[in-house]
Design an enzyme around this catalytic site. Structure first.
Site, PDB file in Angstrom:
ATOM      1  N   THR A 200       0.680  -0.678   0.049  1.00  0.00           N
ATOM      2  CA  THR A 200       0.384  -0.011   0.055  1.00  0.00           C
ATOM      3  C   THR A 200       1.000   1.273   0.333  1.00  0.00           C
ATOM      4  OG1 THR A 200      -1.761  -1.036   1.497  1.00  0.00           O
ATOM      5  CG2 THR A 200      -1.453   1.055   1.890  1.00  0.00           C
ATOM      6  N   GLY A 253      -5.824  -5.787   6.316  1.00  0.00           N
ATOM      7  CA  GLY A 253      -6.269  -4.667   6.338  1.00  0.00           C
ATOM      8  C   GLY A 253      -7.693  -4.789   7.073  1.00  0.00           C
TER       9      GLY A 253
END
Ligand code: ASP
Length: 332
Positions: A200, A253
């Site tokens: 990310t 996540g």
């Protein structure tokens, strides 16, 4: 008369001191960025290491130019993240991972700490720089989060650059996806190898006006399906900024989301009187499990913290005092 003169000059001196203090405070700025956390092998070839360092340096320079010239934290985090999105090395924009269907679905979020305005998108498939679409959601709509087809329709109404989904195809991510598919064919889908969990990009900044902002963008997890949404576009989980701190997360996540991690860091500081460093450490050690995540953050005084409980995190920081770092592992 003499007394009036004395009082006037004392007052003038006091005001000029005050002015220079305020000026000194206002001229401070800081920026931190990450390019994902996870199991990053120390055996990474030097040539690859070099490419990562260069990519991080390049993105830092983008933000540095904006902040040193008095630009806003919001502009700095958007443009810094765009630079990382355009770099195929990172799992965001150009280098996004593959879904189970062999396509790419991207998530992004941005937040202005001075107003709590926020914008996010999830599951977009044709937007070259998802972070800019997230910013449009924040500035040009009454809402915070748009998903899938709706987000694409909203994108049609903005000037954001569009690409074919194949724009995000890269050999490295393709091979990673193939390996992930083999694992899932073996029925090992619930045991997600670390290699597939992470990647990310994100940036956090404090500008010369004392305003904070955070931005995060991702391709999510390799081989994800059923429209899986991670922490990144969930305001307060992977991305958060207020008057206390700006935070961007990377890592698993689902874990980051369940602990509303970015917001918890800011709240821990505010309600507990803790420093950014302490608050980040609290979430990483008391809330998350080893190997779960990494965070970057900046507080309202410009202090930067970048911590992870993973082996590595691509990261970098720069401030108005001339401090500059780029790192991958704990000390390197
Ligand atoms: N947090 C991202 C997600 O779960 C992935 C990552 O940061 O590596 O979508």
């Amino acid at each position: 008369m003499r007394l009036i003169l004395f009082v006037t000059s004392a007052l003038a001196l006091f005001l000029s001191e005050l002015n220079s203090t305020v000026h000194a405070q206002q001229s401070k700025w800081s920026l931190a960025l990450h390019g994902g956390a996870g199991v990053i092998s120390k055996d990474l070839p030097d040539s690859m290491k070099q490419l990562y360092y260069e990519g991080l340096e390049e993105a830092l320079s983008v933000g540095e130019e904006i902040l040193s010239e008095g630009g806003s934290a919001l502009e700095a985090v958007e443009m810094t993240v765009r630079s990382l999105e355009d770099n195929p090395l990172f799992n965001a924009g150009r280098g996004a991972v593959y879904t189970n269907e062999g396509t790419h679905e991207l998530d992004a979020a941005i937040m202005d700490g001075s107003t709590l305005a926020a914008g996010a998108i999830t599951g977009v498939t044709t937007v070259k720089n998802p972070i800019s679409l997230a910013r449009n959601v924040m500035t040009d709509s009454r809402h915070v989060l748009f998903s899938g087809a709706g987000a694409e329709t909203f994108a049609d109404q903005t000037g954001v650059e569009r690409v074919d989904n194949s724009y995000y195809d890269t050999k490295r991510r393709y091979e990673q996806w193939k390996r992930a598919q083999q694992q899932s064919n073996l029925g090992k889908e619930n045991v997600i190898p670390d290699e597939y969990k992470y990647g990310t990009v994100g940036a956090v900044a404090l500008d010369k006006d004392g305003k904070l902002a955070a931005a995060t963008s991702t391709g999510g997890m390799t081989n994800k399906r059923f429209g899986r949404v991670g922490d990144v576009p969930i305001i307060g989980s992977g991305t958060f900024a207020n008057h206390v701190a700006a935070i961007s997360a990377t890592g698993w996540g689902e874990q980051i989301m369940k602990n509303v991690s970015a917001n918890t860091i800011a709240n821990y500081m505010e309600f507990n009187g803790s420093t950014l460093e302490e608050a980040m450490d609290f979430v990483l050690t008391e809330r998350l499990n080893p190997g779960d995540a990494g965070f970057i953050g900046v507080d309202h005084e410009g202090n930067i913290s970048m911590q992870m409980n993973t082996v590595g995190m691509f990261r970098g920081s720069i401030d108005s005092h001339g401090n500059r770092t780029v790192m991958i592992w704990e000390n390197e």
